[in-house]
Design a protein around this motif. Sequence first.
Motif, PDB file in Angstrom:
ATOM      1  N   VAL A  85       6.098 -76.764   5.180  1.00  0.00           N
ATOM      2  CA  VAL A  85       7.007 -75.861   5.889  1.00  0.00           C
ATOM      3  C   VAL A  85       7.349 -74.688   4.985  1.00  0.00           C
ATOM      4  O   VAL A  85       7.700 -74.874   3.820  1.00  0.00           O
ATOM      5  CB  VAL A  85       8.305 -76.607   6.287  1.00  0.00           C
ATOM      6  CG1 VAL A  85       9.296 -75.664   6.933  1.00  0.00           C
ATOM      7  CG2 VAL A  85       7.985 -77.764   7.203  1.00  0.00           C
ATOM      8  N   SER A  86       7.219 -73.481   5.535  1.00  0.00           N
ATOM      9  CA  SER A  86       7.648 -72.295   4.785  1.00  0.00           C
ATOM     10  C   SER A  86       8.436 -71.383   5.715  1.00  0.00           C
ATOM     11  O   SER A  86       8.208 -71.354   6.921  1.00  0.00           O
ATOM     12  CB  SER A  86       6.446 -71.560   4.189  1.00  0.00           C
ATOM     13  OG  SER A  86       5.603 -71.095   5.210  1.00  0.00           O
ATOM     14  N   ALA A  87       9.371 -70.676   5.122  1.00  0.00           N
ATOM     15  CA  ALA A  87      10.192 -69.752   5.902  1.00  0.00           C
ATOM     16  C   ALA A  87      10.704 -68.647   4.989  1.00  0.00           C
ATOM     17  O   ALA A  87      10.924 -68.862   3.793  1.00  0.00           O
ATOM     18  CB  ALA A  87      11.370 -70.479   6.542  1.00  0.00           C
ATOM     19  N   THR A  88      10.873 -67.475   5.562  1.00  0.00           N
ATOM     20  CA  THR A  88      11.433 -66.331   4.852  1.00  0.00           C
ATOM     21  C   THR A  88      12.746 -65.964   5.531  1.00  0.00           C
ATOM     22  O   THR A  88      12.780 -65.758   6.739  1.00  0.00           O
ATOM     23  CB  THR A  88      10.473 -65.123   4.917  1.00  0.00           C
ATOM     24  OG1 THR A  88       9.209 -65.513   4.380  1.00  0.00           O
ATOM     25  CG2 THR A  88      11.021 -63.943   4.145  1.00  0.00           C
ATOM     26  N   ASP A  89      13.818 -65.922   4.751  1.00  0.00           N
ATOM     27  CA  ASP A  89      15.132 -65.554   5.267  1.00  0.00           C
ATOM     28  C   ASP A  89      15.516 -64.194   4.698  1.00  0.00           C
ATOM     29  O   ASP A  89      15.157 -63.866   3.563  1.00  0.00           O
ATOM     30  CB  ASP A  89      16.190 -66.583   4.863  1.00  0.00           C
ATOM     31  CG  ASP A  89      15.846 -67.992   5.314  1.00  0.00           C
ATOM     32  OD1 ASP A  89      15.072 -68.136   6.271  1.00  0.00           O
ATOM     33  OD2 ASP A  89      16.363 -68.944   4.709  1.00  0.00           O
ATOM     34  N   ALA A  90      16.220 -63.392   5.473  1.00  0.00           N
ATOM     35  CA  ALA A  90      16.628 -62.051   5.032  1.00  0.00           C
ATOM     36  C   ALA A  90      18.098 -61.833   5.342  1.00  0.00           C
ATOM     37  O   ALA A  90      18.629 -62.379   6.322  1.00  0.00           O
ATOM     38  CB  ALA A  90      15.783 -60.989   5.729  1.00  0.00           C
ATOM     39  N   ILE A 110      24.430 -59.225   8.284  1.00  0.00           N
ATOM     40  CA  ILE A 110      23.381 -59.689   9.197  1.00  0.00           C
ATOM     41  C   ILE A 110      22.476 -60.637   8.414  1.00  0.00           C
ATOM     42  O   ILE A 110      22.019 -60.307   7.315  1.00  0.00           O
ATOM     43  CB  ILE A 110      22.554 -58.511   9.760  1.00  0.00           C
ATOM     44  CG1 ILE A 110      23.454 -57.527  10.504  1.00  0.00           C
ATOM     45  CG2 ILE A 110      21.432 -59.026  10.652  1.00  0.00           C
ATOM     46  CD1 ILE A 110      22.780 -56.227  10.882  1.00  0.00           C
ATOM     47  N   VAL A 111      22.211 -61.799   8.969  1.00  0.00           N
ATOM     48  CA  VAL A 111      21.330 -62.783   8.348  1.00  0.00           C
ATOM     49  C   VAL A 111      20.290 -63.196   9.388  1.00  0.00           C
ATOM     50  O   VAL A 111      20.638 -63.477  10.541  1.00  0.00           O
ATOM     51  CB  VAL A 111      22.118 -64.027   7.866  1.00  0.00           C
ATOM     52  CG1 VAL A 111      21.168 -65.077   7.315  1.00  0.00           C
ATOM     53  CG2 VAL A 111      23.154 -63.637   6.836  1.00  0.00           C
ATOM     54  N   VAL A 112      19.040 -63.248   8.978  1.00  0.00           N
ATOM     55  CA  VAL A 112      17.962 -63.738   9.839  1.00  0.00           C
ATOM     56  C   VAL A 112      17.271 -64.876   9.090  1.00  0.00           C
ATOM     57  O   VAL A 112      16.697 -64.660   8.022  1.00  0.00           O
ATOM     58  CB  VAL A 112      16.939 -62.633  10.187  1.00  0.00           C
ATOM     59  CG1 VAL A 112      15.865 -63.188  11.117  1.00  0.00           C
ATOM     60  CG2 VAL A 112      17.627 -61.443  10.810  1.00  0.00           C
ATOM     61  N   ASP A 113      17.360 -66.084   9.632  1.00  0.00           N
ATOM     62  CA  ASP A 113      16.665 -67.240   9.072  1.00  0.00           C
ATOM     63  C   ASP A 113      15.298 -67.347   9.726  1.00  0.00           C
ATOM     64  O   ASP A 113      15.164 -67.121  10.928  1.00  0.00           O
ATOM     65  CB  ASP A 113      17.447 -68.534   9.323  1.00  0.00           C
ATOM     66  CG  ASP A 113      18.702 -68.620   8.491  1.00  0.00           C
ATOM     67  OD1 ASP A 113      18.802 -67.914   7.479  1.00  0.00           O
ATOM     68  OD2 ASP A 113      19.605 -69.410   8.855  1.00  0.00           O
ATOM     69  N   ASN A 114      14.297 -67.711   8.957  1.00  0.00           N
ATOM     70  CA  ASN A 114      12.914 -67.837   9.426  1.00  0.00           C
ATOM     71  C   ASN A 114      12.470 -66.529  10.104  1.00  0.00           C
ATOM     72  O   ASN A 114      12.062 -66.501  11.265  1.00  0.00           O
ATOM     73  CB  ASN A 114      12.745 -69.036  10.360  1.00  0.00           C
ATOM     74  CG  ASN A 114      11.305 -69.432  10.563  1.00  0.00           C
ATOM     75  OD1 ASN A 114      10.389 -68.842  10.009  1.00  0.00           O
ATOM     76  ND2 ASN A 114      11.094 -70.435  11.396  1.00  0.00           N
TER      77      ASN A 114
END
Length: 186
Positions: A85-90, A110-114
């Motif tokens: 599993v991989s994800a990029t959060d910003a 503002i937060v964006v997960d995955n």
Amino acid sequence: FATDGDLAIDQRHKLSAWANYEKKFSKAGRLSLGLLERVSSGQPYSAAGSVDSRPYVTNPGYLTPPATVTYYYGDGRGIFKTDTVSATDASLNYSLPAGFLKKGEFFLRIVVDNLFNQSAQDNAGNQTVFSASNQNPARTMQAFNPFTTKPVEGVNYQLGPDFGRPLSASDYQTARNYYFSVGFRF
């Protein structure tokens, strides 16, 4: 029949790498950008089922011997793995000083997960295994001595037709999520 192999919690690799950038604009506020990359290797799961060992063991003195014991089929415990599993959060944080209070400021977060909405199965899902103790619909599974006989797939055990397939949405990694907040702090 001693068992060895990986337990469900024996996850081999987990990586988190992050970067933050902050820019101050004096009276125009402060901007902060952040990225977090997460990578987790798959977690082990097993083809395990119940075996009645009573016919093959002399009762050592149990008042009521256990009717079944857990047996790990195939090449042992933990031979299957879920997806990596991989994800990029910003994240973006902006704050603007409030002129009417010395330490007061307005902010936007503002937060964006995955961020890239990556998808992987991160839970084992269906783990149905048919055996003589838990018969398949055709009732063809034959008993075996777990101490001296290596079971044969299709004769002594059978993986269920949905073995390893997800059972619900919770068997997948979390999809993209957005969070935001606006406010005033002092």
